[in-house]
Design a protein around this motif. Sequence first.
Motif, PDB file in Angstrom:
ATOM      1  N   TRP B 215       0.728  -1.234   0.058  1.00  0.00           N
ATOM      2  CA  TRP B 215       0.381   0.051   0.087  1.00  0.00           C
ATOM      3  C   TRP B 215       0.599   0.919  -0.195  1.00  0.00           C
ATOM      4  O   TRP B 215       0.610   2.523  -0.663  1.00  0.00           O
ATOM      5  N   ALA B 216       2.020   1.379   0.652  1.00  0.00           N
ATOM      6  CA  ALA B 216       2.864   2.513   0.582  1.00  0.00           C
ATOM      7  C   ALA B 216       3.995   2.575   0.349  1.00  0.00           C
ATOM      8  O   ALA B 216       4.627   3.065   0.912  1.00  0.00           O
ATOM      9  N   GLU B 217       4.428   1.588   0.038  1.00  0.00           N
ATOM     10  CA  GLU B 217       5.219   1.461  -0.452  1.00  0.00           C
ATOM     11  C   GLU B 217       6.132   2.171  -1.847  1.00  0.00           C
ATOM     12  O   GLU B 217       5.623   2.961  -3.396  1.00  0.00           O
ATOM     13  N   TYR B 218       7.301   2.503  -2.034  1.00  0.00           N
ATOM     14  CA  TYR B 218       7.874   4.267  -2.597  1.00  0.00           C
ATOM     15  C   TYR B 218       8.591   3.380  -3.992  1.00  0.00           C
ATOM     16  O   TYR B 218       9.011   3.366  -4.699  1.00  0.00           O
ATOM     17  N   VAL B 219      10.158   3.354  -3.082  1.00  0.00           N
ATOM     18  CA  VAL B 219      11.360   3.236  -3.691  1.00  0.00           C
ATOM     19  C   VAL B 219      10.800   1.966  -4.961  1.00  0.00           C
ATOM     20  O   VAL B 219      11.423   2.038  -5.706  1.00  0.00           O
ATOM     21  N   VAL B 220      10.384   0.615  -4.799  1.00  0.00           N
ATOM     22  CA  VAL B 220      10.526  -0.093  -5.946  1.00  0.00           C
ATOM     23  C   VAL B 220       9.970   0.219  -6.628  1.00  0.00           C
ATOM     24  O   VAL B 220       9.900   0.308  -7.769  1.00  0.00           O
ATOM     25  N   ALA B 221       8.451   0.679  -6.356  1.00  0.00           N
ATOM     26  CA  ALA B 221       7.651   1.438  -7.231  1.00  0.00           C
ATOM     27  C   ALA B 221       7.977   2.138  -8.609  1.00  0.00           C
ATOM     28  O   ALA B 221       7.953   2.256  -9.631  1.00  0.00           O
ATOM     29  N   ALA B 222       8.909   3.190  -7.447  1.00  0.00           N
ATOM     30  CA  ALA B 222       9.658   4.382  -8.591  1.00  0.00           C
ATOM     31  C   ALA B 222      10.555   3.457  -8.986  1.00  0.00           C
ATOM     32  O   ALA B 222      10.759   4.322 -10.512  1.00  0.00           O
ATOM     33  N   GLN B 223      10.979   2.717  -8.792  1.00  0.00           N
ATOM     34  CA  GLN B 223      11.656   1.989 -10.462  1.00  0.00           C
ATOM     35  C   GLN B 223      10.579   1.214 -11.569  1.00  0.00           C
ATOM     36  O   GLN B 223      11.334   1.294 -12.616  1.00  0.00           O
ATOM     37  N   VAL B 224      10.088   0.879 -10.799  1.00  0.00           N
ATOM     38  CA  VAL B 224       9.394  -0.167 -11.999  1.00  0.00           C
ATOM     39  C   VAL B 224       8.395   0.082 -12.196  1.00  0.00           C
ATOM     40  O   VAL B 224       7.520  -0.324 -14.020  1.00  0.00           O
ATOM     41  N   LEU B 225       7.421   1.209 -12.004  1.00  0.00           N
ATOM     42  CA  LEU B 225       6.176   1.777 -12.527  1.00  0.00           C
ATOM     43  C   LEU B 225       6.086   2.758 -13.085  1.00  0.00           C
ATOM     44  O   LEU B 225       6.718   3.736 -12.578  1.00  0.00           O
ATOM     45  N   GLN B 226       6.822   2.655 -14.411  1.00  0.00           N
ATOM     46  CA  GLN B 226       7.513   4.450 -15.484  1.00  0.00           C
ATOM     47  C   GLN B 226       5.536   4.985 -16.080  1.00  0.00           C
ATOM     48  O   GLN B 226       6.050   6.474 -16.250  1.00  0.00           O
ATOM     49  N   ASP B 227       5.313   4.303 -16.305  1.00  0.00           N
ATOM     50  CA  ASP B 227       3.737   5.265 -17.081  1.00  0.00           C
ATOM     51  C   ASP B 227       3.434   5.906 -16.120  1.00  0.00           C
ATOM     52  O   ASP B 227       2.415   5.375 -14.719  1.00  0.00           O
ATOM     53  N   THR B 228       2.262   6.959 -16.115  1.00  0.00           N
ATOM     54  CA  THR B 228       2.265   7.602 -14.626  1.00  0.00           C
ATOM     55  C   THR B 228       0.454   6.814 -14.642  1.00  0.00           C
ATOM     56  O   THR B 228       0.212   6.727 -13.658  1.00  0.00           O
ATOM     57  N   SER B 229       0.182   5.843 -15.813  1.00  0.00           N
ATOM     58  CA  SER B 229      -1.349   5.517 -15.723  1.00  0.00           C
ATOM     59  C   SER B 229      -1.166   4.823 -14.809  1.00  0.00           C
ATOM     60  O   SER B 229      -2.509   3.499 -14.161  1.00  0.00           O
ATOM     61  N   LEU B 230      -0.068   3.946 -14.902  1.00  0.00           N
ATOM     62  CA  LEU B 230       0.414   2.820 -13.600  1.00  0.00           C
ATOM     63  C   LEU B 230       0.535   3.160 -11.933  1.00  0.00           C
ATOM     64  O   LEU B 230       0.354   2.369 -11.584  1.00  0.00           O
ATOM     65  N   PHE B 231       1.096   4.475 -11.978  1.00  0.00           N
ATOM     66  CA  PHE B 231       1.374   4.898 -10.224  1.00  0.00           C
ATOM     67  C   PHE B 231       0.279   4.256  -9.388  1.00  0.00           C
ATOM     68  O   PHE B 231      -1.178   4.717  -9.178  1.00  0.00           O
ATOM     69  N   THR B 232       0.912   4.058  -8.208  1.00  0.00           N
ATOM     70  CA  THR B 232       0.471   3.591  -7.021  1.00  0.00           C
ATOM     71  C   THR B 232       0.458   5.204  -6.682  1.00  0.00           C
ATOM     72  O   THR B 232       0.905   6.169  -6.808  1.00  0.00           O
ATOM     73  N   LEU B 233      -0.560   5.312  -4.907  1.00  0.00           N
ATOM     74  CA  LEU B 233      -0.938   6.446  -4.458  1.00  0.00           C
ATOM     75  C   LEU B 233       0.382   6.920  -3.911  1.00  0.00           C
ATOM     76  O   LEU B 233       0.722   8.211  -4.363  1.00  0.00           O
ATOM     77  N   PRO B 234       2.037   6.223  -3.530  1.00  0.00           N
ATOM     78  CA  PRO B 234       2.907   7.195  -2.629  1.00  0.00           C
ATOM     79  C   PRO B 234       3.339   7.765  -3.941  1.00  0.00           C
ATOM     80  O   PRO B 234       3.775   9.082  -4.306  1.00  0.00           O
ATOM     81  N   LEU B 235       3.662   6.947  -5.210  1.00  0.00           N
ATOM     82  CA  LEU B 235       4.275   7.917  -6.367  1.00  0.00           C
ATOM     83  C   LEU B 235       3.828   9.281  -6.490  1.00  0.00           C
ATOM     84  O   LEU B 235       3.909  10.000  -7.189  1.00  0.00           O
ATOM     85  N   GLY B 236       2.925   8.912  -6.945  1.00  0.00           N
ATOM     86  CA  GLY B 236       1.560   9.949  -7.111  1.00  0.00           C
ATOM     87  C   GLY B 236       1.948  11.326  -6.497  1.00  0.00           C
ATOM     88  O   GLY B 236       1.823  12.643  -6.731  1.00  0.00           O
ATOM     89  N   LEU B 237       1.596  11.023  -5.229  1.00  0.00           N
ATOM     90  CA  LEU B 237       1.743  12.242  -3.989  1.00  0.00           C
ATOM     91  C   LEU B 237       2.499  12.459  -4.393  1.00  0.00           C
ATOM     92  O   LEU B 237       3.026  13.774  -4.464  1.00  0.00           O
ATOM     93  N   LYS B 238       4.336  11.581  -4.776  1.00  0.00           N
ATOM     94  CA  LYS B 238       5.538  12.475  -5.565  1.00  0.00           C
ATOM     95  C   LYS B 238       5.940  13.677  -6.310  1.00  0.00           C
ATOM     96  O   LYS B 238       5.793  14.599  -6.941  1.00  0.00           O
ATOM     97  N   GLN B 239       4.165  13.580  -7.455  1.00  0.00           N
ATOM     98  CA  GLN B 239       3.863  14.034  -8.442  1.00  0.00           C
ATOM     99  C   GLN B 239       3.988  16.064  -7.705  1.00  0.00           C
ATOM    100  O   GLN B 239       3.683  16.447  -8.668  1.00  0.00           O
ATOM    101  N   PHE B 240       3.358  15.580  -7.007  1.00  0.00           N
ATOM    102  CA  PHE B 240       2.966  17.247  -6.490  1.00  0.00           C
ATOM    103  C   PHE B 240       4.134  17.895  -6.097  1.00  0.00           C
ATOM    104  O   PHE B 240       4.094  19.106  -5.287  1.00  0.00           O
ATOM    105  N   GLU B 241       5.489  17.401  -5.742  1.00  0.00           N
ATOM    106  CA  GLU B 241       6.248  17.772  -5.193  1.00  0.00           C
ATOM    107  C   GLU B 241       7.367  18.139  -6.768  1.00  0.00           C
ATOM    108  O   GLU B 241       7.306  16.971  -7.072  1.00  0.00           O
ATOM    109  N   ALA B 242       7.547  19.430  -6.881  1.00  0.00           N
ATOM    110  CA  ALA B 242       8.803  19.996  -7.706  1.00  0.00           C
ATOM    111  C   ALA B 242       9.532  20.693  -7.481  1.00  0.00           C
ATOM    112  O   ALA B 242       9.876  20.796  -6.422  1.00  0.00           O
ATOM    113  N   SER B 243      10.587  21.222  -8.215  1.00  0.00           N
ATOM    114  CA  SER B 243      11.616  21.675  -7.918  1.00  0.00           C
ATOM    115  C   SER B 243      11.523  22.957  -7.509  1.00  0.00           C
ATOM    116  O   SER B 243      12.186  23.532  -6.646  1.00  0.00           O
ATOM    117  N   MET B 244      10.271  23.160  -7.820  1.00  0.00           N
ATOM    118  CA  MET B 244       9.882  24.665  -7.132  1.00  0.00           C
ATOM    119  C   MET B 244       9.170  24.781  -6.388  1.00  0.00           C
ATOM    120  O   MET B 244       9.713  25.728  -5.334  1.00  0.00           O
TER     121      MET B 244
END
Lengths: 369, 284
Positions: B215-244
């Motif tokens: 449910w809350a795993e990030y590290v492995v998911a970030a490597q395996v899932l690259q297509d945004t349509s497959l993103f899980t919640l932790p990956l999605g949340l990270k999207q709200f974080e931008a460099s600026m």
Amino acid sequence: MAGVRLVNVSKTYEGGVSAARDINLTVEDKEFLVLVGPSGCGKTTVLRMIAGLEEITGGELYIGDQLMNDVAPKDRDIAMVFQNYALYPHMTVYDNMAFGLKLRKYSKEEIRERVTEAAEILGIKEYLDRKPKALSGGQRQRVALGRAIVRKPKVFLFDEPLSNLDAKMRVQMRAEISKLHARLDATMIYVTHDQVEGMTMGDRIVVMKSGVIQQVGSPLELYNKPANRFVAGFIGTPAMNFFDGRIVKGERLYFEEKGGGLRFEVPAEYEKKIGGIIGKEIFLGIRPEHIVLAQTKSGEFDASRKLKVEISEPMGNEVFLYFQSGSGQIVSRVTTSVDPRPGTELEMYFDTKRAHFFSKENEETIAVS
Amino acid sequence: MSHKAKTQNLKLRILNLVLYFLLIGFTLAVLYPIVNVFSISLRPGNRLLSTSLRIIPDGATFHAYKELFTQTQFLLWFWNSSIIAATVTVTGVALASTAGYAFSRFNFYGKKSAMVGLLVTQMFPPTMLLLPMYIMLLKLHLINSYLGIIVIYTSTALPFCVWQMKGYYDTIPFSLEESARIDGSTRWGAFTKIVLPLAAPALVITALFSFMTAWAEYVVAAQVLQDTSLFTLPLGLKQFEASMSTQWGLYAAGSLIISIPAVALFLFLSRWLISGLTLGSVKG
């Protein structure tokens, strides 16, 4: 109902450990057969092979006329009562008893009828809605019995069902199981290490040792005519006294205990059987009740000896007296109100007419009264 | 009341007082971050830091929640995470309950080494396994797929689950199953009708552990899932974080919602987390 027949049945575990060897046994229909023996003698293994919980590695098992070697336990039409009750803890007493019937797709009415009837027989009707943990040991064992009888199986198997109960409850349940047998008229095979249970309950008893049947017979047959030294020592409390010695020929035949202890004339009726083993080492066995105080049967026996009481155990109606002798301890069972103090010297008489003679080589019985 | 009893009563009350203070302290320590995140999620704009101590900030708004569901792919991520976590949970429970049973009840060649082998896999941190697992998935063409991530999560959760299932089965008397088999069950029937219900607490632990692994795993998911349509919640949340700039409002609202299923599952399953299920079955 059906009989059970074992033909050359053996059980060898991986690694070559043999738990039962060449078991040949016929349990008659409606018989109450008891398997007794010390722990590790293979009695439970034999029972578990009959149940199908243990694979038979050699020989054949028949229930009725059907070969059962490869039949699953559920298809053998047997019921088993375990030493530790083995009740299903997540089910009520009712469901515990109904479990087997439900699996066999009996109608709800039939199940209710059978469970209620069994509960009435066993006096557990008021506990039907309880879980096993809310019951006492005796009540749990009754539920386990109930679970077995509702199914009306061909054969009942009991694996030391009373061993976990306290002494009083054990005596009570012993009588109840005997009554149940009379009432159900069923074939029952009962395993116990307690020879008293075997003697009191069994139509016939099978004595086992190291995976081998030693003797099969009625309780009194085993008591009075044991086939070997093991059976003689196993059946009866306190156990039979054994004297290590040899037969010597003088004017007549004599038994002479090793180290010059006991010596007495071999009664005339034994002479023919004993005649062939003059000079050979033997064991002589005398039951505790056949060693009596001089004053009770004065002059009746010709073998007597002065012995010093080591321990005296009053049982109420009788006293067990323990003496030290050349061959070890001698125990005598005397009916008396006298309670001799340790250290007292008593003249004890040996009823040699009731003696048992065992070969020292193979411990088989040579002669018995 | 005697003097002695009075002193004892007083002692007890003081002890209770201290206990309650401690418990309140722990509760606050647990609640503070959650309340803080909740507070952030209600703040207008994207303010992470605030000088105010108020839980409900000035100009509080549910805008972030609304935006989360309407302007982002949050629902899709939620769906993805749910599918993956549910599959991992079901597979984990199914495999661990049966494998644990085999380890507990049967004797087979290599049993001991297999048990030790399972334990050994737990000695490596997931980050160390990341590269070899990535290469394996690549060769199996499972990168960027549900199946790939499910296989990894399940295999990560299984060793622990198998061990703890085996340990629990070991405490269930064998004679219960034997009795069931004589009563008319098959071996499978005895397993499902007698053993599994009694192993409920262990099954709950297995389910929760498997679920939380996925449910809350990030590290492995970030490597395996690259297509945004497959993103899980932790990956999605990270999207709200931008460099600026980071969208803290969305981040906080998302975090809170993510935690709800986990808490709900725990509350739901905790009713089976009771000890002493086998009490009364056999003479102890």
